[in-house]
Design a protein around this motif. Sequence first.
Motif, mmCIF file in Angstrom:
data_model
loop_
_atom_site.group_PDB
_atom_site.id
_atom_site.type_symbol
_atom_site.label_atom_id
_atom_site.label_comp_id
_atom_site.label_asym_id
_atom_site.label_seq_id
_atom_site.Cartn_x
_atom_site.Cartn_y
_atom_site.Cartn_z
ATOM 1 N N THR A 55 0.832 -1.197 0.000
ATOM 2 C CA THR A 55 0.000 0.000 0.000
ATOM 3 C C THR A 55 0.873 1.255 0.000
ATOM 4 O OG1 THR A 55 -1.740 -1.173 1.186
ATOM 5 C CG2 THR A 55 -1.827 1.222 1.248
ATOM 6 N N MET A 56 1.962 1.209 0.743
ATOM 7 C CA MET A 56 2.868 2.356 0.771
ATOM 8 C C MET A 56 3.572 2.537 -0.570
ATOM 9 S SD MET A 56 2.595 4.084 3.418
ATOM 10 C CE MET A 56 0.919 3.722 3.812
ATOM 11 N N ASN A 57 3.830 1.442 -1.264
ATOM 12 C CA ASN A 57 4.362 1.545 -2.626
ATOM 13 C C ASN A 57 3.396 2.303 -3.519
ATOM 14 O OD1 ASN A 57 6.883 0.393 -2.634
ATOM 15 N ND2 ASN A 57 6.092 -1.680 -2.853
ATOM 16 N N GLN A 58 2.115 1.974 -3.346
ATOM 17 C CA GLN A 58 1.084 2.643 -4.140
ATOM 18 C C GLN A 58 1.041 4.132 -3.798
ATOM 19 O OE1 GLN A 58 -0.615 1.173 -6.558
ATOM 20 N NE2 GLN A 58 -1.791 2.992 -7.095
ATOM 21 N N MET A 59 1.301 4.437 -2.525
ATOM 22 C CA MET A 59 1.338 5.838 -2.086
ATOM 23 C C MET A 59 2.437 6.590 -2.845
ATOM 24 S SD MET A 59 0.389 8.215 0.169
ATOM 25 C CE MET A 59 1.085 9.819 0.578
ATOM 26 N N VAL A 60 3.597 5.962 -2.950
ATOM 27 C CA VAL A 60 4.704 6.574 -3.698
ATOM 28 C C VAL A 60 4.295 6.787 -5.157
ATOM 29 C CG1 VAL A 60 7.004 6.127 -4.638
ATOM 30 C CG2 VAL A 60 6.538 5.730 -2.215
ATOM 31 N N TRP A 61 3.648 5.759 -5.697
ATOM 32 C CA TRP A 61 3.189 5.809 -7.074
ATOM 33 C C TRP A 61 2.171 6.945 -7.236
ATOM 34 C CZ3 TRP A 61 4.383 5.315 -11.653
ATOM 35 C CH2 TRP A 61 3.541 4.899 -12.684
ATOM 36 N N ALA A 62 1.309 7.109 -6.250
ATOM 37 C CA ALA A 62 0.288 8.168 -6.297
ATOM 38 C C ALA A 62 0.951 9.544 -6.292
ATOM 39 C CB ALA A 62 -0.681 8.031 -5.124
ATOM 40 N N ILE A 63 1.978 9.696 -5.474
ATOM 41 C CA ILE A 63 2.696 10.984 -5.433
ATOM 42 C C ILE A 63 3.262 11.305 -6.821
ATOM 43 C CG2 ILE A 63 4.746 12.157 -4.524
ATOM 44 C CD1 ILE A 63 4.293 10.504 -1.918
ATOM 45 N N LEU A 64 3.877 10.304 -7.435
ATOM 46 C CA LEU A 64 4.494 10.539 -8.748
ATOM 47 C C LEU A 64 3.435 10.763 -9.831
ATOM 48 C CD1 LEU A 64 7.426 7.975 -8.549
ATOM 49 C CD2 LEU A 64 7.401 10.400 -7.939
ATOM 50 N N MET A 65 2.288 10.079 -9.680
ATOM 51 C CA MET A 65 1.220 10.242 -10.672
ATOM 52 C C MET A 65 0.648 11.659 -10.681
ATOM 53 S SD MET A 65 -1.290 6.961 -11.084
ATOM 54 C CE MET A 65 -1.425 6.517 -9.365
ATOM 55 N N THR A 66 0.728 12.345 -9.540
ATOM 56 C CA THR A 66 0.153 13.697 -9.509
ATOM 57 C C THR A 66 0.776 14.594 -10.566
ATOM 58 O OG1 THR A 66 1.757 14.414 -7.856
ATOM 59 C CG2 THR A 66 -0.379 13.645 -7.028
ATOM 60 N N SER A 67 2.010 14.264 -10.976
ATOM 61 C CA SER A 67 2.684 15.105 -11.975
ATOM 62 C C SER A 67 1.938 15.101 -13.307
ATOM 63 C CB SER A 67 4.116 14.619 -12.177
ATOM 64 O OG SER A 67 4.094 13.324 -12.726
ATOM 65 N N LEU A 68 1.094 14.081 -13.524
ATOM 66 C CA LEU A 68 0.339 14.007 -14.780
ATOM 67 C C LEU A 68 -0.740 15.083 -14.839
ATOM 68 C CD1 LEU A 68 -0.078 10.129 -14.951
ATOM 69 C CD2 LEU A 68 1.492 11.532 -16.279
ATOM 70 N N GLY A 69 -1.024 15.682 -13.687
ATOM 71 C CA GLY A 69 -2.069 16.710 -13.619
ATOM 72 C C GLY A 69 -1.793 17.884 -14.550
ATOM 73 N N VAL A 70 -0.530 18.115 -14.833
ATOM 74 C CA VAL A 70 -0.164 19.256 -15.661
ATOM 75 C C VAL A 70 -0.815 19.155 -17.049
ATOM 76 C CG1 VAL A 70 1.954 18.329 -16.694
ATOM 77 C CG2 VAL A 70 1.807 20.770 -16.139
ATOM 78 N N THR A 71 -1.120 17.919 -17.459
ATOM 79 C CA THR A 71 -1.726 17.731 -18.793
ATOM 80 C C THR A 71 -3.200 18.126 -18.828
ATOM 81 O OG1 THR A 71 -2.326 15.457 -18.305
ATOM 82 C CG2 THR A 71 -0.185 15.805 -19.330
ATOM 83 N N VAL A 72 -3.840 18.234 -17.664
ATOM 84 C CA VAL A 72 -5.238 18.677 -17.663
ATOM 85 C C VAL A 72 -5.339 20.084 -17.072
ATOM 86 C CG1 VAL A 72 -6.254 16.378 -17.638
ATOM 87 C CG2 VAL A 72 -5.727 17.494 -15.461
#
Lengths: 221, 240
Positions: free
Chosen positions: A152-169
């Motif tokens: 679950t904590m791995n997914q948390m790290v992944w979630a943090i990095l995924m936020t960078s995709l927000g720039v596309t919207v």
Amino acid sequence: MFNYTFQWRQAFRALPEMLEGALYTMQIAVLSMIIGIAIAVILAVGRNSSSRWLRAPATAWVEVARNTPALFQIYMAHFGLGSFGIYLSPYVALLAGITFNNAGYLCETFRGALRAIPDTQMRAGRSLGMGPAKAFRLIVMPQMFRIAFLPTMNQMVWAILMTSLGVTVGMAIDLTGVTQALNARTFRTFEFFAMAAIIYYLITKAVMLASRLVAWRLFRY
Amino acid sequence: MIEIENVHKSFGALKVLKGIDLTVDKGEVVSVIGGSGSGKSTLLTCINGLEPIDEGRILVDGTEVHARSTDLNKLRRKIGIVFQQFNAFPHLTVLENVTLAPRKVKGMGRKEAEEIAVRQLEHVGLGDKIKVYPSRLSGGQQQRMAIARALAMSPDYMLFDEVTSALDPQLVGEVLDTLKLLADGGMTMICVTHEMRFAREVSDRVAFFDQGVMAEIGPPEQIFGEAKNEATRKFLSSVR
């Protein structure tokens, strides 16, 4: 060959602004995890259900979340839903997209964890006079969370990095959004994105370190 | 009093119990012996309603276990069961294992529950282990903890399902001693067991199960001395 002169001072001057962006990054990641975990538990129960009407939607969610790019999921939340007249702000769309992705992955993590707990644990709880919900909550769930904790904590790290995709919207207030704006203003691309990368790195490292500490404190058995 | 009347039970096409009749009085210790697959263990899980039955009925103090109106959670408070696999809750300390049900099922306060738990744990010889996690205990200790856990609910009946079968031989004695102590204290018990000496020494009656049927029941002297049933004699000569 290289006639680029580094100008780090400008980047350092923008640090407070970037750190403020990092706070939004963390906020979205944490929220998407909290909501994602709640949905994942429901999905996991649904996927293990004997009713097809519960199993089918849960399975569809997991399949789409895990087998399509996260970028598409965020796009869908922003532009896709827009086609139907549902307009989500960049912040909400990003949160929705990442939550959708988290729930799908975490569902499988929880399901695997559930499977690792022998049925006899539930039976033992029931035989002590606990109802099914109580036995699940007191006996199965704590064990499930231990098994699922580090994934679950791995997914948390992944979630943090995924936020960078927000720039596309059009997300402009998170770390990547802020960095992108600074870059557009100054064209010091390398300096700003290098700084952002270091901040992302430090955040995820801190999260992993904190989760090890929590695990050590929480799971004494 | 536990009254078992004409109980039938199948798993799919496999008939496990084929019409069992058995009455166990308050304070009585009944041992159930028989080969594997004879339905002994299934009977126990039917008595506390963990398994449904196909036919017949089981009454515990006059309450029909499998009646739709029966509150099984409430009924199970007075029927303790201990399994072959100890089923310790690994995420809880020994003390928490034992206090969990009194607190969360009976709604007892922490202090009261802990007093009872400590008394039960001392009773089974684990007074010095209350703070450790089950992973630190031997099989025999885990099994004694499971017994204390069931007893902490102050049940009127105790069901033991081959509680020594998963133990190393040198650990069997400590668990059987605990059971003897319990029997001497007047607990009503049904013990499914492969320990013939235990069955002979502790039981008021011994029942022999053979392929889903209770082939014979009687005082230990009868079963172990002059069994009337051919299958009983054959089984006993094979285990001795």
